[in-house]
Design a protein around this motif. Structure first.
Motif, short mmCIF file in Angstrom:
data_model
loop_
_atom_site.label_atom_id
_atom_site.label_comp_id
_atom_site.label_asym_id
_atom_site.label_seq_id
_atom_site.Cartn_x
_atom_site.Cartn_y
_atom_site.Cartn_z
N GLU A 136 0.91 21.72 11.56
CA GLU A 136 1.37 22.14 12.88
C GLU A 136 0.27 22.86 13.65
OE1 GLU A 136 4.04 21.02 13.87
OE2 GLU A 136 5.12 20.54 12.02
N PRO A 137 0.28 22.74 14.99
CA PRO A 137 -0.68 23.48 15.80
C PRO A 137 -0.39 24.97 15.75
CG PRO A 137 0.92 22.37 17.20
CD PRO A 137 1.17 21.88 15.80
N GLU A 138 -1.39 25.77 16.09
CA GLU A 138 -1.23 27.22 16.03
C GLU A 138 -0.09 27.71 16.92
OE1 GLU A 138 -2.73 29.34 14.03
OE2 GLU A 138 -3.78 27.65 13.10
N CYS A 139 0.15 27.01 18.01
CA CYS A 139 1.20 27.45 18.93
C CYS A 139 2.60 27.29 18.35
CB CYS A 139 1.09 26.70 20.27
SG CYS A 139 1.33 24.92 20.17
N ILE A 140 2.73 26.51 17.27
CA ILE A 140 3.99 26.42 16.54
C ILE A 140 4.00 27.41 15.38
CG2 ILE A 140 5.49 24.93 15.14
CD1 ILE A 140 5.52 24.05 18.00
N LYS A 141 2.87 27.51 14.70
CA LYS A 141 2.78 28.37 13.51
C LYS A 141 3.15 29.81 13.81
CE LYS A 141 -0.83 25.75 11.06
NZ LYS A 141 -2.23 25.79 10.56
N LYS A 142 2.79 30.29 14.99
CA LYS A 142 3.00 31.71 15.30
C LYS A 142 4.48 32.09 15.28
CE LYS A 142 2.98 31.14 20.37
NZ LYS A 142 2.26 31.46 21.62
N TYR A 143 5.35 31.11 15.48
CA TYR A 143 6.80 31.41 15.49
C TYR A 143 7.37 31.53 14.09
CZ TYR A 143 6.89 30.55 20.50
OH TYR A 143 6.67 30.63 21.87
N MET A 197 11.52 29.21 6.52
CA MET A 197 11.32 28.52 7.79
C MET A 197 12.64 28.04 8.37
SD MET A 197 7.92 26.17 7.37
CE MET A 197 8.33 25.37 8.93
N ALA A 198 13.51 27.52 7.51
CA ALA A 198 14.81 27.01 7.97
C ALA A 198 15.64 28.14 8.56
CB ALA A 198 15.54 26.35 6.80
N ARG A 199 15.63 29.29 7.90
CA ARG A 199 16.39 30.43 8.42
C ARG A 199 15.83 30.90 9.76
NH1 ARG A 199 17.28 31.66 2.74
NH2 ARG A 199 15.12 32.41 2.55
N LYS A 200 14.51 30.92 9.88
CA LYS A 200 13.88 31.34 11.14
C LYS A 200 14.21 30.32 12.24
CE LYS A 200 11.39 34.33 11.75
NZ LYS A 200 9.96 34.55 11.86
N ALA A 201 14.10 29.04 11.92
CA ALA A 201 14.39 27.99 12.90
C ALA A 201 15.85 28.06 13.37
CB ALA A 201 14.11 26.61 12.29
N ALA A 202 16.76 28.30 12.43
CA ALA A 202 18.18 28.34 12.76
C ALA A 202 18.53 29.50 13.67
CB ALA A 202 19.01 28.41 11.48
N SER A 203 17.69 30.54 13.66
CA SER A 203 17.98 31.73 14.46
C SER A 203 17.44 31.64 15.89
CB SER A 203 17.39 32.97 13.78
OG SER A 203 15.96 32.95 13.85
N MET A 204 16.69 30.59 16.20
CA MET A 204 16.06 30.50 17.51
C MET A 204 17.05 30.12 18.60
SD MET A 204 12.39 28.87 16.43
CE MET A 204 11.29 29.77 15.33
N GLY A 229 -6.52 22.47 29.96
CA GLY A 229 -5.81 23.75 29.91
C GLY A 229 -5.14 24.02 28.58
N SER A 230 -4.16 24.90 28.59
CA SER A 230 -3.50 25.38 27.38
C SER A 230 -2.84 24.26 26.58
CB SER A 230 -2.43 26.42 27.77
OG SER A 230 -1.55 26.66 26.70
N GLN A 231 -3.18 24.18 25.29
CA GLN A 231 -2.56 23.18 24.43
C GLN A 231 -1.06 23.44 24.28
OE1 GLN A 231 -3.89 23.07 20.35
NE2 GLN A 231 -2.75 21.21 19.87
N GLU A 232 -0.69 24.69 24.17
CA GLU A 232 0.72 25.01 24.01
C GLU A 232 1.52 24.56 25.23
OE1 GLU A 232 3.58 28.66 22.57
OE2 GLU A 232 1.59 29.14 23.35
N LYS A 278 10.79 20.61 18.66
CA LYS A 278 10.03 21.43 17.71
C LYS A 278 9.70 22.81 18.24
CE LYS A 278 6.96 19.31 15.25
NZ LYS A 278 5.74 18.61 14.76
N HIS A 279 9.20 22.90 19.47
CA HIS A 279 8.76 24.19 19.99
C HIS A 279 9.94 25.01 20.48
CE1 HIS A 279 6.58 27.24 22.20
NE2 HIS A 279 5.44 26.77 21.71
N PRO A 280 10.05 26.28 20.10
CA PRO A 280 11.17 27.11 20.53
C PRO A 280 11.35 27.19 22.04
CG PRO A 280 10.01 28.18 18.74
CD PRO A 280 9.18 26.99 19.12
N GLU A 281 10.26 27.18 22.80
CA GLU A 281 10.38 27.24 24.26
C GLU A 281 10.96 25.94 24.82
OE1 GLU A 281 10.00 29.69 26.49
OE2 GLU A 281 9.75 31.01 24.74
N SER A 282 10.62 24.82 24.21
CA SER A 282 11.20 23.54 24.63
C SER A 282 12.70 23.55 24.39
CB SER A 282 10.57 22.38 23.83
OG SER A 282 9.18 22.35 23.96
N ILE A 283 13.09 24.05 23.24
CA ILE A 283 14.51 24.09 22.88
C ILE A 283 15.28 24.99 23.83
CG2 ILE A 283 16.12 24.87 21.09
CD1 ILE A 283 13.85 23.98 19.08
#
Length: 313
Positions: A61-68, A78-85, A269-272, A297-302
């Motif tokens: 994954e790119p760094e902009c995903i890893k940070k989450y 990871m599953a628990r963190k993803a489910a909480s977003m 510009g910004s990859q994220e 995949k990205h929390p901001e997209s969701i």
């Protein structure tokens, strides 16, 4: 003379499919109007948004995903963190490492990881394979068994392996069967018929009619979805009335506009921001064309797509 608008409500409707269990179960489909046409009739089940993690964790994954996912030591973490977003309706686990031409992870290892994830979260689950039809047949059969009682979506059976996947997922373990075709309405209908003839209840089937990132042959995706929904609603074709789930993440984050680092393409510009743009644009376009659920995949997209659904439906 006063203008009287003609209703766009149809007598036919998209099947309602529920997956997951308990309070977190979600329903997709059920509409009898074109996508987002809530001004013609109420849309009971707004399009749902899922979050994807893979068996590789953060390795690719790119760094902009890893940070989450900082602090997550295991896939269960990871599953628990993803489910909480914010905005997440369901969790998708892609068994990418099973590809015999790639990491070639064993079925036992991948199903063990799937069980860990299933034990860690109470969200509805969607299981995706490695895109190798022979390995996927084996993975999906074992996944259907491992998730017995979870009412998961097995995404997806293809023409080459639908008998194995359909028998295990749809008949033996009563999971929801995904039917995947290659961006063609006739292929989509044919596969739905074959799965139905196998004995799987059509009300327990969803479609993945194919997708691509915006700008990459995307007009074929849009026209296929438009034709599927028109046939299902205008013509009342029962073989195309299954709701559609579209895995957007693996497509949107696999193109150069999202993958190129800022060092490689400083002028972009910004990859994220680029990655989020590709994902949001693709997701919104397929929803507007008929998808009843998208996997991102990205929390901001969701958060963005979930917010749009609250405003539009």
């Amino acid at each position: 003379m006063p203008f009287t608008a003609k209703s766009g409500k149809f007598n036919a409707s998209i099947n309602v499919v529920e997956f997951g269990t308990g309070d977190k179960a979600v329903k997709i489909g059920g509409e009898n109007v074109f996508p987002l046409y809530s001004f013609d009739a109420a849309i009971e089940n707004a399009p749902k948004v899922g979050i994807e993690i893979t068996d590789f964790g953060m390795e690719h994954e790119p760094e902009c995903i890893k940070k989450y996912y900082e602090g997550c030591a295991t896939l269960a973490d990871m599953a628990r963190k993803a489910a909480s977003m914010e905005g997440v309706d369901f969790l998708s686990f892609r068994m990418e490492g099973g590809d015999p031409n790639g990491a070639n992870k064993s079925t036992e290892e991948l199903i063990g990881e799937l069980k860990e994830i299933a034990d860690a979260v109470d969200l509805p689950l969607v299981v995706c394979g490695c895109k190798n039809v022979e390995k996927d047949a084996e993975l999906f059969s074992k996944a259907a068994e491992a998730l017995n009682g979870k009412n998961a979506v097995i995404l997806s059976a293809k023409e080459e392996n639908y008998k194995t996947v359909g028998a295990a997922a749809g008949l033996a373990y009563k999971q929801v069967v995904g039917a995947e075709s290659a961006v063609d309405i006739n292929l989509a209908k044919q596969l739905n018929v074959l799965i139905s003839q196998l004995g799987v209840d059509s009300k327990n089937v969803v479609m993945n009619v194919g997708t691509a990132a915006v700008g990459y042959g995307f007009e074929y995706v849009i026209s296929t979805m438009d034709r599927v929904k028109a046939a299902a609603l205008q013509q009342g074709d029962a073989n195309l009335q299954m709701p559609i789930i579209t895995p957007v993440a693996s497509e949107a984050w696999g193109v150069k506009e999202a993958m190129a680092s800022e060092t490689e393409a400083p002028e972009w510009g910004s990859q994220e921001e680029r990655g989020i743009d590709m994902e949001v644009e693709t997701a919104m376009a397929v929803i507007a064309s008929g998808s009843n659920a998208v996997i991102l995949k990205h929390p901001e997209s969701i958060k963005t797509i979930a917010g749009l659904m609250k405003e539009l439906v």
